[in-house]
Design a protein around this motif. Structure first.
Motif, PDB file in Angstrom:
ATOM      1  N   LEU B 138     -14.148 -26.941 -46.462  1.00  0.00           N
ATOM      2  CA  LEU B 138     -13.702 -27.121 -48.009  1.00  0.00           C
ATOM      3  C   LEU B 138     -14.305 -27.923 -49.070  1.00  0.00           C
ATOM      4  O   LEU B 138     -14.640 -27.801 -50.118  1.00  0.00           O
ATOM      5  CB  LEU B 138     -12.203 -27.479 -47.972  1.00  0.00           C
ATOM      6  CG  LEU B 138     -11.322 -26.855 -49.161  1.00  0.00           C
ATOM      7  CD1 LEU B 138     -11.464 -25.382 -49.710  1.00  0.00           C
ATOM      8  CD2 LEU B 138      -9.976 -26.856 -48.825  1.00  0.00           C
ATOM      9  N   ASN B 139     -14.898 -29.192 -48.419  1.00  0.00           N
ATOM     10  CA  ASN B 139     -15.533 -30.174 -49.085  1.00  0.00           C
ATOM     11  C   ASN B 139     -16.775 -29.884 -49.664  1.00  0.00           C
ATOM     12  O   ASN B 139     -17.515 -30.332 -50.322  1.00  0.00           O
ATOM     13  CB  ASN B 139     -15.746 -31.420 -48.151  1.00  0.00           C
ATOM     14  CG  ASN B 139     -14.448 -32.096 -47.857  1.00  0.00           C
ATOM     15  OD1 ASN B 139     -13.714 -32.317 -48.986  1.00  0.00           O
ATOM     16  ND2 ASN B 139     -14.456 -32.979 -46.999  1.00  0.00           N
ATOM     17  N   GLU B 140     -17.380 -28.683 -49.028  1.00  0.00           N
ATOM     18  CA  GLU B 140     -18.758 -28.145 -49.511  1.00  0.00           C
ATOM     19  C   GLU B 140     -18.547 -27.103 -50.631  1.00  0.00           C
ATOM     20  O   GLU B 140     -19.477 -26.853 -51.039  1.00  0.00           O
ATOM     21  CB  GLU B 140     -19.236 -27.318 -48.339  1.00  0.00           C
ATOM     22  CG  GLU B 140     -19.928 -28.209 -47.277  1.00  0.00           C
ATOM     23  CD  GLU B 140     -20.574 -27.846 -46.362  1.00  0.00           C
ATOM     24  OE1 GLU B 140     -20.933 -26.590 -46.394  1.00  0.00           O
ATOM     25  OE2 GLU B 140     -20.376 -28.352 -45.069  1.00  0.00           O
ATOM     26  N   VAL B 141     -17.339 -26.835 -51.004  1.00  0.00           N
ATOM     27  CA  VAL B 141     -17.168 -25.906 -52.249  1.00  0.00           C
ATOM     28  C   VAL B 141     -17.054 -26.665 -53.251  1.00  0.00           C
ATOM     29  O   VAL B 141     -16.502 -27.453 -53.404  1.00  0.00           O
ATOM     30  CB  VAL B 141     -15.478 -25.068 -51.891  1.00  0.00           C
ATOM     31  CG1 VAL B 141     -15.369 -24.028 -52.888  1.00  0.00           C
ATOM     32  CG2 VAL B 141     -15.659 -24.424 -50.596  1.00  0.00           C
ATOM     33  N   PRO B 142     -17.808 -26.431 -54.129  1.00  0.00           N
ATOM     34  CA  PRO B 142     -17.950 -26.947 -55.687  1.00  0.00           C
ATOM     35  C   PRO B 142     -16.426 -26.941 -56.415  1.00  0.00           C
ATOM     36  O   PRO B 142     -15.662 -26.034 -56.062  1.00  0.00           O
ATOM     37  CB  PRO B 142     -18.936 -25.996 -56.406  1.00  0.00           C
ATOM     38  CG  PRO B 142     -19.760 -25.430 -55.689  1.00  0.00           C
ATOM     39  CD  PRO B 142     -18.896 -25.059 -54.309  1.00  0.00           C
ATOM     40  N   PHE B 143     -16.377 -28.134 -57.104  1.00  0.00           N
ATOM     41  CA  PHE B 143     -15.050 -28.377 -57.556  1.00  0.00           C
ATOM     42  C   PHE B 143     -14.203 -27.301 -58.429  1.00  0.00           C
ATOM     43  O   PHE B 143     -13.192 -27.019 -57.912  1.00  0.00           O
ATOM     44  CB  PHE B 143     -15.045 -29.753 -58.528  1.00  0.00           C
ATOM     45  CG  PHE B 143     -13.896 -30.218 -59.144  1.00  0.00           C
ATOM     46  CD1 PHE B 143     -13.311 -31.109 -57.875  1.00  0.00           C
ATOM     47  CD2 PHE B 143     -13.326 -30.232 -60.091  1.00  0.00           C
ATOM     48  CE1 PHE B 143     -11.950 -31.635 -58.347  1.00  0.00           C
ATOM     49  CE2 PHE B 143     -12.000 -30.781 -60.366  1.00  0.00           C
ATOM     50  CZ  PHE B 143     -11.317 -31.433 -59.562  1.00  0.00           C
ATOM     51  N   GLN B 144     -15.002 -26.601 -58.961  1.00  0.00           N
ATOM     52  CA  GLN B 144     -14.323 -25.747 -59.877  1.00  0.00           C
ATOM     53  C   GLN B 144     -13.800 -24.299 -59.084  1.00  0.00           C
ATOM     54  O   GLN B 144     -12.749 -23.795 -59.228  1.00  0.00           O
ATOM     55  CB  GLN B 144     -14.968 -24.955 -61.174  1.00  0.00           C
ATOM     56  CG  GLN B 144     -14.388 -24.007 -62.183  1.00  0.00           C
ATOM     57  CD  GLN B 144     -15.196 -23.754 -63.237  1.00  0.00           C
ATOM     58  OE1 GLN B 144     -16.553 -23.679 -63.158  1.00  0.00           O
ATOM     59  NE2 GLN B 144     -14.849 -23.038 -64.154  1.00  0.00           N
TER      60      GLN B 144
END
Lengths: 78, 196
Positions: B138-144
């Motif tokens: 999940l940390n690798e998923v861009p913020f938006q």
């Protein structure tokens, strides 16, 4: 006839939910026949439950609410 | 439905008068959920608590704009997400190209059939490590993308509500969900391969 690529994209974009009836039917029919796409669909659902479970177990300080309420009340008085 | 609306209007009226017990009740009802959402967005415990506090402060300041068109939780979530973006200084603009799109395409041949069956992740999902892996991925998923994904998959909000909160079109919502889900899936596949 929908391709596996089209079905997977419809599933992950959730466009399938609002799609016309025939598209929804075609996706369901495809999933019933295609083990590869049904595995993909199952994995999307497993990701959802794993993420939900992971955050439902997230601990928060039991005093959280009272601390926030105190700070906000202090702020509003000033 | 009409009763719920009346009740909301009553709560808002009491909050406008800064009624302490109503304020405490609203905080009691929503703070924990907002805190968990902030943590899910990647804020540490202190930042998350500050963010929740900011959210209630803005909520009280903007009560006059709350016309009962949305429910209190949706209104609060909207504020929380705006505040979260401010803190992250995220400039939310549409990303035309995302490498995950090419990864998704590479899974299929020219006829649109799977090149090879999707990897079997059953053992990975049944393992104890899945929780840690999910959080790393999940940390690798861009913020938006993460915002959209969490509002849908964890909070279970409707597409319409999410689009309103994040000011998105339904098409953009679909693109962000698609990218978030496939990025998570690919990340878990990579971890599954490493584990075996």
């Amino acid at each position: 006839m929908l391709s596996c690529r089209a079905v997977s994209e419809l599933l992950s974009k959730e466009e399938f939910r609002d799609a016309p009836l025939w598209t929804r039917f075609a996706v369901k029919a495809h999933l019933a026949m295609c083990r590869r796409c049904s595995r993909f669909a199952r994995q999307l659902a497993q990701i959802r439950s794993a993420v939900r479970e992971s955050f439902s177990q997230q601990e928060a300080d039991p005093e959280l609410e009272s601390r926030i309420a105190q700070k906000i009340q202090h702020e509003t008085r000033n | 439905m009409a009763q719920a609306k009346e009740r909301t209007a009553e709560i808002i009226a009491l909050l406008r008068e800064r009624d302490a017990s109503t304020l405490a009740a609203v905080i009691q009802a929503h703070a924990r959920r907002l805190y968990k959402m902030s943590r899910a967005l990647g804020f540490d415990d202190h930042e998350a608590e500050d963010l929740v506090q900011d959210t209630f402060t803005v909520f009280l300041q903007t009560l006059d704009r709350f016309e009962g068109r949305s429910q209190v939780p949706t209104w609060l979530i909207g504020i929380l997400y705006r505040k979260a973006r401010e803190r992250r200084r995220e400039h939310v603009r549409e990303q035309k190209f995302d490498p995950i799109d090419a990864v998704f395409e590479s899974r299929f041949d020219l006829t649109g059939a799977w090149q090879k069956p999707p990897e079997d992740l059953e053992r990975l999902f049944a393992s104890k490590e899945i929780r840690g892996m999910i959080s790393q991925c999940l940390n690798e998923v861009p913020f938006q993308q993460r915002e959209v994904f969490l509002l849908r998959e964890v909070e279970g909000l409707k597409t319409k509500e999410i689009c309103k909160i994040l000011d998105l079109s339904a098409t953009h919502f679909g693109v962000l969900m698609h990218r978030a889900r496939n990025r998570l899936r690919e990340c878990l596949v990579a971890k599954g391969i490493k584990r075996n």
